[in-house]
Design an enzyme around this catalytic site. Sequence first.
Site, short mmCIF file in Angstrom:
data_model
loop_
_atom_site.label_atom_id
_atom_site.label_comp_id
_atom_site.label_asym_id
_atom_site.label_seq_id
_atom_site.Cartn_x
_atom_site.Cartn_y
_atom_site.Cartn_z
N ASP A 124 0.86 -1.17 0.00
CA ASP A 124 0.00 0.00 0.00
C ASP A 124 0.90 1.22 0.00
O ASP A 124 1.63 1.47 0.97
CB ASP A 124 -0.88 -0.02 1.25
CG ASP A 124 -1.87 1.13 1.32
OD1 ASP A 124 -1.66 2.14 0.61
OD2 ASP A 124 -2.85 1.04 2.09
N VAL A 125 0.86 2.01 -1.08
CA VAL A 125 1.80 3.12 -1.22
C VAL A 125 1.54 4.24 -0.22
O VAL A 125 2.38 5.14 -0.07
CB VAL A 125 1.79 3.69 -2.64
CG1 VAL A 125 2.24 2.64 -3.65
CG2 VAL A 125 0.43 4.28 -3.01
N TYR B 162 -8.68 15.86 -8.14
CA TYR B 162 -7.71 15.09 -8.92
C TYR B 162 -6.68 16.03 -9.55
O TYR B 162 -5.47 15.77 -9.51
CB TYR B 162 -8.44 14.30 -10.00
CG TYR B 162 -7.55 13.47 -10.89
CD1 TYR B 162 -7.06 12.25 -10.46
CD2 TYR B 162 -7.19 13.91 -12.17
CE1 TYR B 162 -6.23 11.48 -11.28
CE2 TYR B 162 -6.38 13.15 -12.99
CZ TYR B 162 -5.90 11.93 -12.54
OH TYR B 162 -5.09 11.18 -13.35
N LYS C 190 -2.54 15.96 -9.04
CA LYS C 190 -1.62 15.69 -10.13
C LYS C 190 -0.71 16.90 -10.42
O LYS C 190 0.45 16.73 -10.82
CB LYS C 190 -2.39 15.28 -11.39
CG LYS C 190 -2.97 13.87 -11.28
CD LYS C 190 -1.88 12.82 -11.03
CE LYS C 190 -2.42 11.40 -11.09
NZ LYS C 190 -1.34 10.39 -10.93
N ASN D 237 3.58 4.83 -10.27
CA ASN D 237 2.40 4.91 -11.13
C ASN D 237 1.08 4.83 -10.37
O ASN D 237 0.06 5.29 -10.87
CB ASN D 237 2.47 3.77 -12.17
CG ASN D 237 1.15 3.58 -12.89
OD1 ASN D 237 0.76 4.36 -13.74
ND2 ASN D 237 0.44 2.51 -12.53
#
Length: 254
Positions: free
Chosen positions: A64-65, A159, A163, A91
């Site tokens: 789990d990042v 989002y 990003k 990613n």
Amino acid sequence: MTARFTGKTVLVTGAGSGIGRAIALAFAAEGAAVVAAGRTAVSLDETVALIEKAGGTAAAVTADVTRSDDVKALVRRTVERFGSLDVAVNNAGVFRGGAPIADLPEEDWRTLLDINVTGVLLGLQAEVAQMRDQPTGGAIVNISSNLGAHTRIPGVAGYIATKAAVSALTRAAALDHISDGIRINSVSPGAADTTMSLFPGETEADRAARMKGASPLGRVSSTAEVAAAVLYLASSDAASVVGSDLVIDGGVSA
């Protein structure tokens, strides 16, 4: 096919599907030993099976990042298995949208921040810690998006903010660690041939029709096209590319 990554170890997060799987397959096809990481063991095993069927070398590691201990263990297990960490591709990411910012649920906002931003930060920290102790350094590619630093649309502000943060974090980290022998860059895809680019209830045929008017190129990018950009940035062909954010969106943000 060249073998630019023969003898190299590559770690790809979010490798169980979509762009992440395409990146893992592309590195393996060019000779790398690939660690496919993510939260779902079944999908990771499928990625590894595809690589091995094509004659490549790979291993699956669940992680789990958003958890620093998971990410540190992921890097440690990568090195234990294959001896080094030469390339890392951060990613893993999620999309939440469909409402103006005033109506964005707090839970969605925190999920976007945890995975899309903190996940990249924790990845960078663990990867750099390993790479700067290696004589050969390494290369890191973060997956951002054309939505963020490059273009904006209504309804996906959360989002977009995360990003944009990935793009900025990449550039800052690149300056911090190029003296350690680590090149850090990012790729910012637009709509690609994955389920993430489908509107609710939309079919692939519907999407193809929509993209004819929405993109100067007239179509979505293939996952292989996005993967090719990642491999370029990770390769010695890009030895002087530092802090770049390569947009692959068919001209949408031009």
